[in-house]
Design a protein around this motif. Structure first.
Motif, PDB file in Angstrom:
ATOM      1  N   LEU A 124      -4.321  -9.736  -6.766  1.00 21.74           N
ATOM      2  CA  LEU A 124      -2.976  -9.228  -6.516  1.00 21.74           C
ATOM      3  C   LEU A 124      -2.319  -8.944  -7.860  1.00 21.74           C
ATOM      4  CD1 LEU A 124      -1.765 -11.757  -3.785  1.00 21.74           C
ATOM      5  CD2 LEU A 124      -2.927  -9.571  -3.464  1.00 21.74           C
ATOM      6  N   VAL A 125      -1.745  -7.741  -7.995  1.00 22.66           N
ATOM      7  CA  VAL A 125      -1.075  -7.356  -9.239  1.00 22.66           C
ATOM      8  C   VAL A 125       0.350  -6.917  -8.881  1.00 22.66           C
ATOM      9  CG1 VAL A 125      -1.202  -5.930 -11.322  1.00 22.66           C
ATOM     10  CG2 VAL A 125      -3.307  -6.607 -10.145  1.00 22.66           C
ATOM     11  N   PRO A 126       1.249  -7.901  -8.728  1.00 26.48           N
ATOM     12  CA  PRO A 126       2.614  -7.601  -8.280  1.00 26.48           C
ATOM     13  C   PRO A 126       3.582  -7.324  -9.429  1.00 26.48           C
ATOM     14  CG  PRO A 126       2.289  -9.959  -8.307  1.00 26.48           C
ATOM     15  CD  PRO A 126       0.978  -9.330  -8.762  1.00 26.48           C
TER      16      PRO A 126
ATOM     17  N   VAL B 281      -2.139  -3.744  -5.461  1.00 23.91           N
ATOM     18  CA  VAL B 281      -1.350  -3.537  -6.676  1.00 23.91           C
ATOM     19  C   VAL B 281      -0.002  -2.893  -6.389  1.00 23.91           C
ATOM     20  CG1 VAL B 281      -3.471  -3.272  -8.028  1.00 23.91           C
ATOM     21  CG2 VAL B 281      -2.309  -1.243  -7.174  1.00 23.91           C
ATOM     22  N   SER B 282       0.908  -3.099  -7.333  1.00 19.39           N
ATOM     23  CA  SER B 282       2.230  -2.482  -7.274  1.00 19.39           C
ATOM     24  C   SER B 282       2.152  -0.992  -7.561  1.00 19.39           C
ATOM     25  CB  SER B 282       3.153  -3.104  -8.329  1.00 19.39           C
ATOM     26  OG  SER B 282       3.369  -4.459  -8.079  1.00 19.39           O
ATOM     27  N   ASN B 283       3.113  -0.275  -7.043  1.00 21.06           N
ATOM     28  CA  ASN B 283       3.194   1.170  -7.267  1.00 21.06           C
ATOM     29  C   ASN B 283       3.999   1.471  -8.530  1.00 21.06           C
ATOM     30  OD1 ASN B 283       5.659   0.335  -6.265  1.00 21.06           O
ATOM     31  ND2 ASN B 283       5.972   2.130  -4.972  1.00 21.06           N
ATOM     32  N   ARG B 284       3.667   0.833  -9.618  1.00 19.10           N
ATOM     33  CA  ARG B 284       4.389   0.978 -10.875  1.00 19.10           C
ATOM     34  C   ARG B 284       3.479   1.461 -11.987  1.00 19.10           C
ATOM     35  NH1 ARG B 284       8.132   0.976  -8.066  1.00 19.10           N
ATOM     36  NH2 ARG B 284       9.622  -0.674  -7.705  1.00 19.10           N
TER      37      ARG B 284
ATOM     38  N   ARG C 190       8.443  -4.752  -1.529  1.00  9.72           N
ATOM     39  CA  ARG C 190       8.327  -4.836  -0.062  1.00  9.72           C
ATOM     40  C   ARG C 190       7.295  -5.904   0.307  1.00  9.72           C
ATOM     41  NH1 ARG C 190       9.586  -0.397   3.242  1.00  9.72           N
ATOM     42  NH2 ARG C 190       8.992  -1.950   4.804  1.00  9.72           N
ATOM     43  N   THR C 191       7.766  -7.095   0.551  1.00 13.35           N
ATOM     44  CA  THR C 191       6.889  -8.207   0.898  1.00 13.35           C
ATOM     45  C   THR C 191       6.034  -7.889   2.117  1.00 13.35           C
ATOM     46  OG1 THR C 191       8.582  -9.697   0.044  1.00 13.35           O
ATOM     47  CG2 THR C 191       6.853 -10.690   1.354  1.00 13.35           C
ATOM     48  N   ASP C 192       6.616  -7.185   3.083  1.00 17.73           N
ATOM     49  CA  ASP C 192       5.862  -6.843   4.291  1.00 17.73           C
ATOM     50  C   ASP C 192       4.643  -5.982   3.967  1.00 17.73           C
ATOM     51  OD1 ASP C 192       7.856  -4.851   3.636  1.00 17.73           O
ATOM     52  OD2 ASP C 192       7.432  -3.881   5.561  1.00 17.73           O
ATOM     53  N   GLU C 193       4.743  -5.101   2.973  1.00 18.65           N
ATOM     54  CA  GLU C 193       3.594  -4.285   2.575  1.00 18.65           C
ATOM     55  C   GLU C 193       2.501  -5.142   1.935  1.00 18.65           C
ATOM     56  OE1 GLU C 193       4.456  -0.734   0.360  1.00 18.65           O
ATOM     57  OE2 GLU C 193       6.170  -0.220   1.654  1.00 18.65           O
TER      58      GLU C 193
ATOM     59  N   ALA D 293      -1.239  -5.569   3.507  1.00 15.49           N
ATOM     60  CA  ALA D 293      -2.425  -5.246   2.697  1.00 15.49           C
ATOM     61  C   ALA D 293      -3.401  -6.425   2.659  1.00 15.49           C
ATOM     62  CB  ALA D 293      -2.007  -4.846   1.293  1.00 15.49           C
ATOM     63  N   VAL D 294      -2.879  -7.630   2.532  1.00 17.33           N
ATOM     64  CA  VAL D 294      -3.748  -8.812   2.529  1.00 17.33           C
ATOM     65  C   VAL D 294      -4.453  -8.929   3.878  1.00 17.33           C
ATOM     66  CG1 VAL D 294      -3.795 -11.335   2.460  1.00 17.33           C
ATOM     67  CG2 VAL D 294      -2.492 -10.070   0.740  1.00 17.33           C
ATOM     68  N   ARG D 295      -3.719  -8.702   4.951  1.00 25.44           N
ATOM     69  CA  ARG D 295      -4.328  -8.751   6.281  1.00 25.44           C
ATOM     70  C   ARG D 295      -5.411  -7.680   6.439  1.00 25.44           C
ATOM     71  NH1 ARG D 295       1.223 -10.014   9.320  1.00 25.44           N
ATOM     72  NH2 ARG D 295       1.052 -12.284   9.256  1.00 25.44           N
ATOM     73  N   GLN D 296      -5.159  -6.504   5.881  1.00 29.03           N
ATOM     74  CA  GLN D 296      -6.158  -5.436   5.953  1.00 29.03           C
ATOM     75  C   GLN D 296      -7.439  -5.855   5.247  1.00 29.03           C
ATOM     76  OE1 GLN D 296      -4.633  -1.633   4.696  1.00 29.03           O
ATOM     77  NE2 GLN D 296      -6.647  -0.695   4.692  1.00 29.03           N
ATOM     78  N   MET D 297      -7.312  -6.538   4.113  1.00 23.42           N
ATOM     79  CA  MET D 297      -8.489  -7.002   3.368  1.00 23.42           C
ATOM     80  C   MET D 297      -9.215  -8.129   4.095  1.00 23.42           C
ATOM     81  SD  MET D 297      -9.016  -5.520   0.345  1.00 23.42           S
ATOM     82  CE  MET D 297      -8.151  -4.500  -0.824  1.00 23.42           C
TER      83      MET D 297
END
Length: 121
Positions: free
Chosen positions: A12-14, A37-40, A58-61, A65-69
């Motif tokens: 995770l790269v927040p 990763v963040s969109n930065r 956006r914590t929900d995103e 994403a973690v659930r998708q993985m």
């Protein structure tokens, strides 16, 4: 770092700062670790198809994403893409990117030093 990578499933790269590049991303990806990763800044480019890009705030995103993985087929797809993406940052690829423009500078015969970490070669 070998033990850390061996025990890591997802990176995770927040980041909230527009970092020019996240070197930790291809370092993880060369070990088959996909990233969220963040969109930065340059972080999405570093992750490529071997990761999921989310809004930093956006914590929900992040949770989605973690659930998708967590799906094994999706994880395998991202893991394979991570390894493929890491090759874009190999020493050979970096040299190709830098040597072509340098060739036209008229500095042949002079030593050029390119400092690129090549730990995982």
């Amino acid at each position: 770092m070998e033990k850390v990578y061996k025990d890591t499933r997802i990176l995770l790269v927040p980041s909230t700062w527009p970092e020019p590049f996240g070197r930790v991303i291809p370092e993880a990806q060369v070990n088959g670790i996909p990233c969220i990763v963040s969109n930065r800044g340059g972080i999405p480019e570093a992750a490529g198809k071997g990761g999921i890009v989310v809004n930093s705030f956006r914590t929900d995103e992040w949770v989605s994403a973690v659930r998708q993985m967590d799906d094994e087929k999706a994880y395998k797809r991202y893991s394979d893409a991570a390894v493929a993406n890491s090759r874009n940052f190999s020493f050979e690829k970096q040299w190709q990117r830098f040597s072509k423009p340098l060739a036209g500078l008229g500095i042949s015969g002079k030593r050029i030093v390119l400092a690129i970490s090549n730990k995982n070669k």
